[in-house]
Design an enzyme around this catalytic site. Sequence first.
Site, PDB file in Angstrom:
ATOM      1  N   ARG A   1       0.669  -1.237  -0.132  1.00 47.54           N
ATOM      2  CA  ARG A   1       0.075   0.007   0.053  1.00 47.54           C
ATOM      3  C   ARG A   1       0.746   1.170  -0.096  1.00 47.54           C
ATOM      4  O   ARG A   1       0.463   2.042  -0.728  1.00 47.54           O
ATOM      5  CB  ARG A   1      -0.670  -0.023   1.256  1.00 47.54           C
ATOM      6  CG  ARG A   1      -1.958   1.182   1.293  1.00 47.54           C
ATOM      7  CD  ARG A   1      -2.769   1.050   2.524  1.00 47.54           C
ATOM      8  NE  ARG A   1      -2.150   1.296   3.689  1.00 47.54           N
ATOM      9  CZ  ARG A   1      -2.717   1.112   5.008  1.00 47.54           C
ATOM     10  NH1 ARG A   1      -4.068   1.052   4.967  1.00 47.54           N
ATOM     11  NH2 ARG A   1      -2.074   1.412   6.074  1.00 47.54           N
TER      12      ARG A   1
ATOM     13  N   LYS B   1      -2.473   6.927   1.297  1.00 46.51           N
ATOM     14  CA  LYS B   1      -2.154   7.355   2.810  1.00 46.51           C
ATOM     15  C   LYS B   1      -0.985   8.396   2.677  1.00 46.51           C
ATOM     16  O   LYS B   1       0.425   8.092   2.771  1.00 46.51           O
ATOM     17  CB  LYS B   1      -1.621   6.209   3.577  1.00 46.51           C
ATOM     18  CG  LYS B   1      -1.409   6.211   4.924  1.00 46.51           C
ATOM     19  CD  LYS B   1      -1.510   4.845   5.724  1.00 46.51           C
ATOM     20  CE  LYS B   1      -1.390   5.029   7.235  1.00 46.51           C
ATOM     21  NZ  LYS B   1      -2.680   5.154   7.902  1.00 46.51           N
TER      22      LYS B   1
ATOM     23  N   GLU C   1     -15.661   6.809   6.314  1.00 42.51           N
ATOM     24  CA  GLU C   1     -14.595   6.079   7.466  1.00 42.51           C
ATOM     25  C   GLU C   1     -14.373   7.035   8.592  1.00 42.51           C
ATOM     26  O   GLU C   1     -15.203   7.966   8.385  1.00 42.51           O
ATOM     27  CB  GLU C   1     -13.276   5.955   6.467  1.00 42.51           C
ATOM     28  CG  GLU C   1     -12.785   7.273   5.882  1.00 42.51           C
ATOM     29  CD  GLU C   1     -11.353   7.229   5.045  1.00 42.51           C
ATOM     30  OE1 GLU C   1     -10.685   6.189   5.364  1.00 42.51           O
ATOM     31  OE2 GLU C   1     -11.147   7.933   4.224  1.00 42.51           O
TER      32      GLU C   1
END
Length: 342
Positions: free
Chosen positions: A97, A191, A224
Amino acid sequence: MHLLSQRVVEIENMEESKVHVFKSSSELLEKLHEKWNSVERLPYPAMYSSVYGGIVLDPAMMVIPIDDHMVHRGHGVFDTAIILDGYLYELDGHLDRFLISASRAKITSPFPKSTLSAILIQLTAASNCKKGTLRYWLSAGPGDFLLSPSGCPTSAFYAIVIDEEFSQCKEGVKVITSTIPMKVPLFATSKNVNYLPNVLSKLEAEEKGAFASIWVDEEGYVAEGPNVNVGFVTHENELILPFFDKILSGCTAKRLLELAPKLVENGRLKSVKTANITVEKAKGAAEMMYIGSTLPVLPIIEWDGKAIGDGKVGDLTMALSDLVWEDMVAGPETHRLKVPYV
């Protein structure tokens, strides 16, 4: 005379607030060490910096150049892995990721994935930390203070071991719906270090006496939390997590989706899926939870002042928490990497 007297006062005030000039690096280092000399337990036992070209054990030297574009332009990405009982949990998935986020941010890693992994393993070993978190960043690198990274000779890789205590969460928390605009999918699914919306969302919740918040997208679907995924158990015993197309695909959330079918097999859950879920349906769920690395599953018992289910920690939420915690503690070696401490 009035202007003259005002000027005299200004000069006197300037003398009172005179800034010290460090005349040598050794004098500065001595000052930096003052902060850490009285600390019984170092919170950061080891750091890696590609700028230094190695691992640093002195916390006073765990610094990043001010002209690094991650610092002054937010051009950087990061990720985190858990250290538990001397094992790194889900490091491979987190690194995958991490590199996807870097690609979206147009940052080329100075090292291949195998080297990044080797550095992180050696860093953890050098820290001698058996429980905590391993956080790492890829930056456009130091070079100048311009917007474009074209003046940066190379990207930079930093990592730090954080010695911190965490345990399986069993107490329920309260949440609110965030009024802070959520990130657009390009940024939400990567991220990156631009976490101001996340910070403001968390602060908003704390100011209202809640633990954290929930973002809802422009279509009215649950998204989220500020740094966690969210999940629901319906009254039909279905486990539902929101689709990952507009939010971060949490490594712990994805692992939960792999482990949860065990509860389908023994008849406790009817099904496990990702789907769009409206706020109305979500607030009417039997159970609700946050999902994140150090939790790993945190029960949510109230949302915007309304009880979730019966307002108590749900049995299925705790069963799901047990699954992930057991996987973290004693799961297969494909998900847990033993650190070769000296």
